[in-house]
Design an enzyme around this catalytic site. Structure first.
Site, PDB file in Angstrom:
ATOM      1  CB  SER A 223       6.898  -5.921   7.463  1.00 20.30           C
ATOM      2  OG  SER A 223       6.089  -4.635   7.468  1.00 20.30           O
TER       3      SER A 223
ATOM      4  CG  ASP B 117       4.919  -5.759  10.260  1.00 25.76           C
ATOM      5  OD1 ASP B 117       6.073  -5.774  10.990  1.00 25.76           O
ATOM      6  OD2 ASP B 117       4.382  -6.536   9.571  1.00 25.76           O
TER       7      ASP B 117
ATOM      8  NE  ARG C  67      -1.906  -0.971   3.649  1.00 24.31           N
ATOM      9  CZ  ARG C  67      -2.380  -0.331   4.766  1.00 24.31           C
ATOM     10  NH1 ARG C  67      -3.504   0.475   5.078  1.00 24.31           N
ATOM     11  NH2 ARG C  67      -1.608  -0.200   5.737  1.00 24.31           N
TER      12      ARG C  67
HETATM   13  C1  BGC Z   1       9.436 -10.502   9.581  1.00 17.66           C
HETATM   14  C2  BGC Z   1       9.096  -9.419  10.265  1.00 17.66           C
HETATM   15  C3  BGC Z   1       7.721  -8.943  10.351  1.00 17.66           C
HETATM   16  C4  BGC Z   1       6.713  -9.971  10.413  1.00 17.66           C
HETATM   17  C5  BGC Z   1       5.295  -9.537  10.565  1.00 17.66           C
HETATM   18  C6  BGC Z   1       8.355 -11.600   9.502  1.00 17.66           C
HETATM   19  O1  BGC Z   1       8.524 -12.547   8.518  1.00 17.66           O
HETATM   20  O2  BGC Z   1      10.698 -10.958   9.448  1.00 17.66           O
HETATM   21  O3  BGC Z   1      10.097  -8.286  10.148  1.00 17.66           O
HETATM   22  O4  BGC Z   1       7.577  -8.088  11.570  1.00 17.66           O
HETATM   23  O5  BGC Z   1       7.137 -10.989   9.475  1.00 17.66           O
HETATM   24  O6  BGC Z   1       4.957  -9.054   9.260  1.00 17.66           O
END
Ligand code: BGC
Length: 455
Positions: free
Chosen positions: A141, A195, A77
Site C-alpha cells: 500500500s 489496498d 499480515r
Molecule cells: C499510500 C497509498 C495507500 C494509502 C492507504 C498511502 O500512504 O501512498 O498507496 O493506498 O496510504 O493505505
C-alpha cells in the site's frame, strides 16, 4: 475559564471550512486528476493516477487457493485465501498478524524483505504448506508505478516506512529475491495490489455497482474504474482500467496552502517525508493525532491548557493514535472518562482541559472527514461525467481504521459527498479485508489471464 475557552476556540476557527472552500477543494482535486491522467501533464502531476492493470471487477468465476501479503496498513499480515466459485461462492481465509519493528521499517530494504519472507515462512509452517508453490498477491500500500499486474516500482515510501534501497525498485523483484535468498520455499508472485484496489474488488465481488475503492486509515487514498480512453499514460482506448489515484499527494504543489494551518505545517515539517503527502497529512489516522498534539502544545504554551505545563508525554510524537481520538470523541463518554483516557496517556487534566481537548479532537477529525469527502465528490462526479449521466448511482467500497473506529468520521464524510456531489447517489459499503480477499481475487484473474495467453 470562558475567556480561555473562547481564545482556544479562536485557534480552531481556521479548521472550520466553509462550503465554498470545500467546493474549491473538490474543484482542485478534479484539476489534479486531469493532470495525472494526461500524457503531457503526468510527469509534473502530484496526483499520479497510476494504472493498475486491473481491467475489470470480479465476475464470480474466480477460484483457487492463494497466498496474500498485506504490507502498509496498521499491521503486516500473511493470509491464505480459498475462493470457491459456482452456485455457492465462498471465500475462506486464514491469517496471521506479524509486527514489523520500527528498526525494520526504517532499516535496509534487504532487512525488510528478509523479515517479510521470514514471516511467510512461519505462516507456511503453521499452515503446513511449505511444499506447494502457491500463487501470491502482494498488497503493497504505497505509490507504485506499474507496467503490468506483476511489476510495480516503488515511487516513494509514505506513512511510517523509510527502508533504504527500495525506492525506484520493482517491489515484486525485491520479494522474489528475498524468497530466493532464503532457499526454503517457492511462490509464484502474480500481482502487486494497492489496498484501495483490493478493497474495491472485495466490495465488487458482492455488489456489482462498486467501482470505487477508498481507504481512510493510517494513510488515505482512493481508486476507481476509469475509461481507457482517458488514461493517456497507457496504450489502448477500449474498456476500463482501475487507476490508483494516490490522492494523498494532493496539495504537494502548494494548491492547498490557503487552507493548511500552522499546525499542518508543523506536522509536515517533523514527518519522515516533509513536503510530501500533504492532503494525507490532513485526513489520515497517522497524522490527525499529531495535528491535535501540536495544537495542544500551542494552547499549553499560551497558558490555556494543562496549567501551562508541557509534559514529556505531550512532547512525544505519535501518542494520539486513532483509537484514542475515537475514544475521546465518543458521545457516550462522560468528561470524567475523557480525563481518564488522558490520564492513561500520562496527561493530567482538569475538567476544563478535557473539554478543550475533546473540542480540538472533534474539530481536527471533522475537517479530515470533510476534506476526504470533497476528494470523493470529485471522483464520483468525474465518473458520472465519463458516462454522460445527469444522475448516477454508485457504490464505494471503504476500509481503514479511521473509517471503522472513529465515531463521526464516516457520517461527516458521507454527508459531505452528498452535499458536494448532489447528482450522485453514493452508497458506501464497508469492505473489510480487501487486502486479503481483494488481492486473492486479483491474483485469480491474473492467473486466468496468464493461462489464456499460454493457450
Ligand atoms: C499510500 C497509498 C495507500 C494509502 C492507504 C498511502 O500512504 O501512498 O498507496 O493506498 O496510504 O493505505
Amino acid at each position: 475559564i470562558l475567556g480561555t475557552r473562547a481564545k482556544s476556540l479562536k485557534t480552531l476557527a481556521e479548521f472550520r471550512l466553509t462550503n465554498d472552500q470545500l467546493l474549491e477543494v473538490k474543484k482542485r482535486m478534479r484539476t489534479e486528476i486531469q493532470n495525472g491522467l494526461g500524457k503531457k501533464t503526468h510527469d509534473n502531476a502530484t496526483v499520479k493516477m497510476w494504472p493498475t492493470y486491473v481491467r475489470s471487477t470480479p465476475d464470480g468465476s474466480e477460484k483457487g487457493d492463494f497466498l496474500a501479503l498485506d504490507l502498509g496498513g496498521t499491521n503486516f499480515r500473511v493470509l491464505l485465501v480459498k475462493i470457491r466459485s459456482g452456485k455457492r461462492r465462498t471465500v475462506e481465509m486464514h491469517n496471521k498478524i506479524y509486527a514489523i519493528p520500527m528498526e525494520v521499517m526504517q532499516g535496509t530494504g534487504e532487512e525488510l524483505f528478509d523479515h517479510i519472507v521470514q514471516c511467510i515462512s512461519d505462516f507456511l509452517d503453521y499452515m503446513g504448506m511449505k511444499n506447494t508453490r502457491l500463487p501470491l498477491g502482494f498488497t503493497f500500500s504505497f505509490p507504485c508505478r506499474q507496467t503490468s499486474l506483476d511489476a510495480g516500482i516503488l515511487v516513494t515510501w509514505t506513512k511510517g516506512f523509510k527502508a533504504t534501497d527500495c525506492e525506484g525498485e520493482d517491489v515484486v523483484g525485491l520479494l522474489r529475491e528475498g524468497i530466493k535468498r532464503r532457499e526454503e520455499f517457492d511462490l509464484d508472485v502474480v500481482a502487486v495490489v494497492n489496498d484501495t484496489v483490493g478493497t474495491m474488488m472485495t466490495c465488487a465481488y458482492e455488489e456489482a455497482t462498486c467501482e470505487v475503492g477508498l481507504i481512510a486509515g493510517t494513510g488515505s487514498n482512493a481508486c476507481y474504474m476509469e475509461e481507457m480512453r482517458n488514461i493517456e499514460t497507457v496504450e489502448g482506448d477500449v474498456g476500463r482500467m482501475c487507476v490508483n489515484m494516490e490522492w494523498g499527494a494532493f496539495g504537494d504543489n502548494g494548491c492547498l496552502d490557503d487552507i493548511r494551518t500552522e499546525y499542518d505545517r508543523a506536522v509536515d515539517d517533523l514527518s519522515l517525508n516533509p513536503g510530501k503527502q500533504r492532503y494525507e497529512k490532513m485526513c489520515s489516522g497517522m497524522y490527525l493525532g499529531e495535528i491535535v498534539r501540536n495544537i495542544l502544545i500551542d494552547l499549553t504554551k499560551r497558558g490555556f491548557l494543562f496549567r501551562g505545563q508541557i509534559s514529556e508525554t505531550l512532547k512525544t510524537r505519535g501518542i494520539f493514535e486513532t483509537k484514542f481520538l475515537s475514544q475521546i470523541e465518543s458521545d457516550r463518554l462522560a468528561l470524567l472518562q475523557v480525563r481518564s483516557i488522558l490520564q492513561q496517556l500520562g496527561l493530567d487534566s482538569t475538567c476544563d482541559d478535557s473539554i478543550i481537548v475533546k473540542e480540538v479532537c472533534g474539530t481536527v477529525s471533522h475537517r479530515a472527514a470533510q476534506l476526504c469527502g470533497a476528494g470523493m465528490a470529485a471522483v464520483v462526479d468525474k465518473i458520472r461525467e465519463n458516462r454522460g449521466l445527469d444522475q448516477m448511482d454508485i457504490t464505494v467500497g471503504v476500509d481503514g481504521t479511521l473509517y471503522k473506529l472513529h465515531p463521526h468520521f464516516s457520517g461527516i464524510m458521507h454527508q459531505t459527498v452528498k452535499e458536494l456531489a448532489p447528482k450522485c447517489n453514493v452508497t458506501f459499503f464497508l469492505s473489510e479485508d480487501g487486502s486479503g480477499k481483494g488481492a486473492a481475487l486479483i491474483t485469480a484473474v491474473g492467473c486466468r489471464m496468464r493461462e489464456q495467453e499460454e493457450s
